[in-house]
Design a protein around this motif. Structure first.
Motif, mmCIF file in Angstrom:
data_model
loop_
_atom_site.group_PDB
_atom_site.id
_atom_site.type_symbol
_atom_site.label_atom_id
_atom_site.label_comp_id
_atom_site.label_asym_id
_atom_site.label_seq_id
_atom_site.Cartn_x
_atom_site.Cartn_y
_atom_site.Cartn_z
ATOM 1 N N LEU A 1 0.734 -1.210 -0.043
ATOM 2 C CA LEU A 1 0.055 0.032 0.092
ATOM 3 C C LEU A 1 0.851 1.227 0.049
ATOM 4 N N ALA A 2 1.939 1.278 0.680
ATOM 5 C CA ALA A 2 2.866 2.284 0.704
ATOM 6 C C ALA A 2 3.508 2.620 -0.580
ATOM 7 N N ALA B 1 0.997 4.036 -2.949
ATOM 8 C CA ALA B 1 0.831 5.683 -2.289
ATOM 9 C C ALA B 1 1.933 6.476 -3.014
ATOM 10 N N LEU C 1 1.358 7.042 -6.784
ATOM 11 C CA LEU C 1 0.374 7.797 -7.020
ATOM 12 C C LEU C 1 0.794 9.168 -6.699
ATOM 13 N N VAL C 2 1.472 9.299 -5.543
ATOM 14 C CA VAL C 2 2.035 10.688 -5.444
ATOM 15 C C VAL C 2 2.996 11.224 -6.319
#
Length: 607
Positions: A19-20, A23, A26-27
């Motif tokens: 998940l990190a 993320a 995506l960032v």
């Protein structure tokens, strides 16, 4: 509470890492898209402005040349008209600027221009008698004027009015075809507008602006107003009216403004396509990363899963376990320490079961670390000792010990790097090595030395952590017969000796030496040993760095200064009350803020 191996885990470590990773991607994509769009817009604006200024300047020079040429021809016509017998038709044929001209005159009695008698009209002119009166006021001032007289969008025309000198005043009206110029304006992506100083449209790539009545259609136009307010002959600016535009302008010495504008939304339309491509690329990249990340994360976190299963085995009383982890990183060190811990816990639990006949293995396990520390208050013929210990988390990395022999007392205090499970395991190794020293000192009492304490502890700690976890360590031997203190330190912070016989003077004990656990081959010569004399009643104060580094809400540390301030008064009370005074001062300083590190204090009154 005993761990339940059937309890479902809401999200695994691998899931959290994945998940990190998602993320971060995506960032990154969002940041890349935002940065790219901003850079694109900025670069596009500069490019558009450069192009607009170049086109505006070129168009200004061309229109200025045409109009000046037309005015020169009209002046030539005016001069020729004064010469009797001059063939004005011939004059017209000898030039290529005008497609026709007419001659009027203005008298002082009647400001309305009238055709000369006989009429002079060569080439294309007015289809009917024109009404030139509305323009006479401005014409009287400037002596020349330009107006758009386009009726057919395919045949754009400008009218040039030139007021001469004399009585009556000659008024020459010429007509200039702007078809070629207009076609060049309409071919580009920018909108071109040629406007006079009053806002009248002379030419415009938007044909609706040059048909119909000659009204000042640009008098409130934001692009025109911006150009008119500028003191520079050329310029660019983003303006907002009914829409947002990137605009540029160029002025001529005839009072003509060439305005170039492009609708901002259309200019940056390509940006949306770029962002769309970045998003599609990011989605593809994210899919690849998820697949690759899932594989890699499972390999990386497999030792953690082994440790997790091992904790359940420990909780069920299975201590003969060995975790097969070959990595040399922190997880590998933790696994090896875990193996060592399982063996130590097994031995300690067996010993506690025999002594206290406890019924629950978990209670025994929870009591293990507490059993590694001496009692809070110890009173013997050789000394009185009080201590305080508080861990910053469930398991601490601090440890202290005391051992008494005939005529001698050995004190030790240690602090493993960090705090938590791995540090707590190292304290067990330190306690084990101290037990080995007690056995050694009992057999060879003449060899009791703080250096020997450090040497044995270093081997145990290095064998347990293999250099991944270090420990600072302070050891001292009190010779009650010689009234001497001998001390050595393995990178530990300075400890204090309080001489009550010397008026309460505080002396820092700072022998030099390396931390434990860096290498197995450190011998006694690695650590310096210092000595000092004492008198009965003098105090020895030992502590770990969690005491002086305790911070309040403003992140200000308690510090050595704070410790020395309270130590002066605390040393005059009995050791139990003295420890309470020091701990009270520390927690008054920190307030409700949780501890960042373990705190261990030991105060000994020497006899």
């Amino acid at each position: 509470m005993k761990p339940d191996s059937t309890t479902p885990i809401r999200i695994t470590v691998a899931g959290k890492i994945l998940l990190a990773l998602i993320a971060i991607v995506l960032v990154s994509i969002g940041f890349l898209g935002f940065t790219a769009s901003r850079l694109f817009v900025s670069d596009k604006e500069v490019s558009v402005f450069d192009n607009q200024v170049s086109e505006a300047s070129f168009s200004a020079r061309e229109i200025n040349g045409r109009l000046k040429g037309a005015m020169d021809v009209l002046r030539s016509v005016a001069a020729s008209a004064k010469i009797p017998g001059t063939n004005l038709e011939q004059v017209f044929q000898n030039q290529s600027v005008l497609e026709g001209f007419e001659l009027f005159e203005v008298t002082a009695e009647d400001p309305k221009p009238k055709a000369v008698n006989p009429p002079i009209k060569v080439g294309k002119g007015f289809d009917a008698e024109p009404d030139l009166l509305p323009w006479m006021a401005e014409l009287k001032t400037k002596r020349y004027l330009f107006r758009n007289v386009t009726k057919d969008p395919k045949e754009p025309r400008l009218m040039v009015l030139l007021l001469g000198e004399g009585s009556p005043e000659p008024l020459l009206v010429g007509f200039v075809s702007m078809k070629t110029f207009f076609d060049s304006l309409s071919a580009g992506t920018n909108r071109f507008s040629i406007v006079d100083s009053q806002g009248y449209a002379l030419m415009d790539s938007d044909v609706t602006q040059i048909l119909g009545s000659n009204q000042a259609t640009f008098s409130q136009d934001p692009v025109f107003l911006s150009a008119k307010q500028s003191v520079l002959p050329n310029g660019s600016k983003k303006v907002t009216g009914d829409k947002e535009y990137l605009s540029s302008f160029s002025k001529t010495d005839l009072g003509i403004y060439v305005l170039v504008r492009a609708e901002y939304r259309k200019v940056v339309q390509a940006m949306y396509s770029l962002v769309e491509k970045i998003v599609l690329f990011g989605m593809g990249l994210m899919s690849v990363l998820i697949l690759a990340g899932t594989f890699l994360i499972r390999r990386i976190t497999s030792p953690i899963r082994d440790l997790f299963r091992a904790t359940h085995q420990i909780s069920e009383g299975q201590f003969d376990i060995e975790i097969a982890v070959e990595s040399k990183d922190e997880i590998g060190a933790l696994a090896r320490s875990f193996d060592f811990m399982s063996q130590k816990i097994k031995a300690l639990i067996q010993d506690l079961v025999e002594k206290s006949r406890l019924d629950q293995e978990l209670k025994i396990a929870q009591a293990v670390q507490g059993k590694l520390l001496p009692r809070e208050f110890i009173s013997t013929a050789q000394s009185q000792v009080a201590s305080f210990y508080r861990s910053a988390s469930e398991c601490g990395g601090d440890w202290w010990g005391i051992a008494e022999f005939p005529g001698k007392t050995v004190f030790a205090i240690a602090d493993a790097t960090g705090h938590g499970v791995s540090s707590a395991l190292i304290t067990a190794a330190a306690r084990s090595s101290f037990s080995m020293f007690e056995k050694f000192a009992t057999e060879q009492p003449d060899q009791i030395s703080p250096k020997r304490v450090l040497e044995l502890a270093n081997r145990a700690i290095f064998d347990s952590a293999q250099g991944d976890i270090m420990m600072t360590y302070f050891a001292c031997v009190v010779d009650h017969q010689a009234k001497k203190i001998f001390a050595s330190s393995a990178g530990h912070n300075p400890q204090y000796f309080v001489s009550l016989s010397g008026g309460g003077a505080i002396k820092g004990l700072t022998p030099r030496g390396n931390r434990l656990g860096e290498s197995r081959n450190l011998d006694a010569s690695t650590w310096e040993m210092i000595g000092l004399s004492y008198q009965p009643g003098d105090r020895l104060f030992l502590y770990t760095d969690g005491l002086i580094e305790a911070m309040n809400a403003e992140l200000k540390q308690f510090g050595r200064k704070g410790l020395r301030n309270v130590l002066t008064s605390a040393s005059r009370a009995d050791v139990g009350a003295g420890i309470q005074q020091v701990t009270q001062a520390v927690f008054d300083h920190t307030g409700p803020r949780p501890l960042d590190d373990d705190i261990t204090l030991v105060m000994a009154e020497l006899h």
